[in-house]
Design a protein around this motif. Sequence first.
Motif, short mmCIF file in Angstrom:
data_model
loop_
_atom_site.label_atom_id
_atom_site.label_comp_id
_atom_site.label_asym_id
_atom_site.label_seq_id
_atom_site.Cartn_x
_atom_site.Cartn_y
_atom_site.Cartn_z
N UNK A 196 -8.05 14.91 2.39
CA UNK A 196 -8.15 16.02 3.35
C UNK A 196 -8.91 17.19 2.74
N UNK A 197 -8.55 17.55 1.50
CA UNK A 197 -9.23 18.65 0.80
C UNK A 197 -10.71 18.34 0.62
N UNK A 198 -11.00 17.11 0.23
CA UNK A 198 -12.39 16.67 0.02
C UNK A 198 -13.21 16.82 1.29
N UNK A 199 -12.71 16.28 2.40
CA UNK A 199 -13.46 16.30 3.65
C UNK A 199 -13.62 17.74 4.16
N UNK B 27 -21.24 18.20 12.32
CA UNK B 27 -19.88 18.13 11.80
C UNK B 27 -19.37 16.70 11.80
N UNK B 28 -19.56 15.99 12.91
CA UNK B 28 -19.08 14.61 13.00
C UNK B 28 -19.76 13.71 11.96
N UNK B 29 -21.08 13.85 11.83
CA UNK B 29 -21.81 13.05 10.84
C UNK B 29 -21.32 13.36 9.43
N UNK B 30 -21.11 14.64 9.14
CA UNK B 30 -20.64 15.03 7.80
C UNK B 30 -19.22 14.57 7.54
N UNK B 31 -18.36 14.58 8.56
CA UNK B 31 -17.00 14.08 8.39
C UNK B 31 -17.02 12.61 8.02
N UNK B 32 -17.82 11.83 8.77
CA UNK B 32 -17.90 10.39 8.49
C UNK B 32 -18.48 10.14 7.10
N UNK B 33 -19.57 10.85 6.77
CA UNK B 33 -20.22 10.63 5.47
C UNK B 33 -19.32 11.00 4.30
N UNK B 34 -18.68 12.17 4.39
CA UNK B 34 -17.83 12.60 3.27
C UNK B 34 -16.57 11.78 3.17
N UNK B 35 -15.99 11.41 4.31
CA UNK B 35 -14.76 10.62 4.30
C UNK B 35 -15.01 9.26 3.64
N UNK B 36 -16.17 8.67 3.92
CA UNK B 36 -16.47 7.34 3.40
C UNK B 36 -17.30 7.38 2.12
N UNK B 37 -17.48 8.57 1.55
CA UNK B 37 -18.35 8.70 0.39
C UNK B 37 -17.74 8.04 -0.84
N UNK B 38 -18.46 7.08 -1.41
CA UNK B 38 -18.02 6.43 -2.64
C UNK B 38 -18.91 6.77 -3.84
N UNK C 195 0.83 -1.21 0.00
CA UNK C 195 0.00 0.00 0.00
C UNK C 195 0.86 1.26 0.00
N UNK C 196 1.84 1.30 0.90
CA UNK C 196 2.68 2.50 1.01
C UNK C 196 3.68 2.61 -0.14
N UNK C 197 3.76 1.56 -0.95
CA UNK C 197 4.63 1.63 -2.13
C UNK C 197 3.93 2.29 -3.31
N UNK C 198 2.62 2.56 -3.20
CA UNK C 198 1.89 3.25 -4.26
C UNK C 198 2.39 4.68 -4.36
N UNK C 199 2.88 5.06 -5.52
CA UNK C 199 3.50 6.38 -5.69
C UNK C 199 2.53 7.53 -5.41
N UNK C 200 1.28 7.34 -5.78
CA UNK C 200 0.30 8.44 -5.65
C UNK C 200 -0.36 8.50 -4.28
N UNK C 201 0.07 7.65 -3.33
CA UNK C 201 -0.63 7.60 -2.04
C UNK C 201 -0.60 8.96 -1.33
N UNK C 202 0.51 9.66 -1.39
CA UNK C 202 0.61 10.97 -0.75
C UNK C 202 -0.40 11.96 -1.30
N UNK C 203 -0.51 12.02 -2.63
CA UNK C 203 -1.47 12.95 -3.24
C UNK C 203 -2.90 12.51 -2.96
#
Length: 299
Positions: A77-80, A223-234, A63-71
């Motif tokens: 973070x920007x999304x949430x 805020x907490x509900x929106x953080x959870x919803x947006x973070x897990x939004x697929x 997982x951490x070997x994926x080059x784009x993981x940082x971006x």
Amino acid sequence: MRVVARQRSTASLRALPWIGPVLILIAAIVAFPAGYMLWTSTRDLSAYGQDRGPAGFANFRRLFAIDELGSILVHTVVWVLAVVVITLVASAALAQFLNQDFPGRTAVRLAILVPWAASVVMTTTIFEYMLDPDVGIANRFLVDIGVLDRGFGFTKQAGPAFLVAIGVAVFVSIPFTTYTILAGLQSIPGEIDEAGRVDGASSWQRYLYLTLPQLRPAMAVATIINIINSFNSLPILQVLTGSIAGFSADTTTTLTFKLIRQNQQVATAASMSVLNFGLILVIIAIYVKLIRPAGEEAR
């Protein structure tokens, strides 16, 4: 001290029959799935989910070997932050408006619920077709009024598609957040605002120093509900950015989906799920710590 400790133990044992079913339910729907997810992330899984034995931390290393993981983490973070902050600001203003007495208020309040009641996938698909560069009504309108020379692929490029996804997420999040804040507004005694008015405070000062502190519990829940919803939004991101090649418009949640569906890396996706779970726990813990009243800090 021993007597006090013994009394607390006795009280806890007496409460156990009452809270026992709740504890069992929490263990069944939270603790067990979380533990199973952690265990799965340390297994060697085939593309079809067959367990081929222990893998240790190999899945995390991949997982951490994926080059784009940082971006991807930056995108997350920007999304949430964008979705939560814009939703809270817009919902606070809308709730303040809906708390006023005006003709047709009930109808307006019911209309606000429509984006929340509708399917998220359906709503997102409508926006996708509206912004289609060839047949989308929004693109056609912008061309007709001379803003664009020809249709623009808002959902065909990573940057614009990501911004559109943020807009859609805010659109579907506003109803719940607005009603949560509106409930908080209606629980505030009218005497508080009246006292501020008598003291000569302006409308903005009354809202900032009298109303807003009273809204803290409602805002915290929203805020907490929106953080959870947006973070897990697929669904929103999958519909609008899923066809874009690579990981240039992905968050950690859509990365998990792509690892399973496109790359067939079930084990790596399991480790990504663990990372996601850890991130959301850290974010909520930090937020709860920041909003904790000073009186609770000393307890």
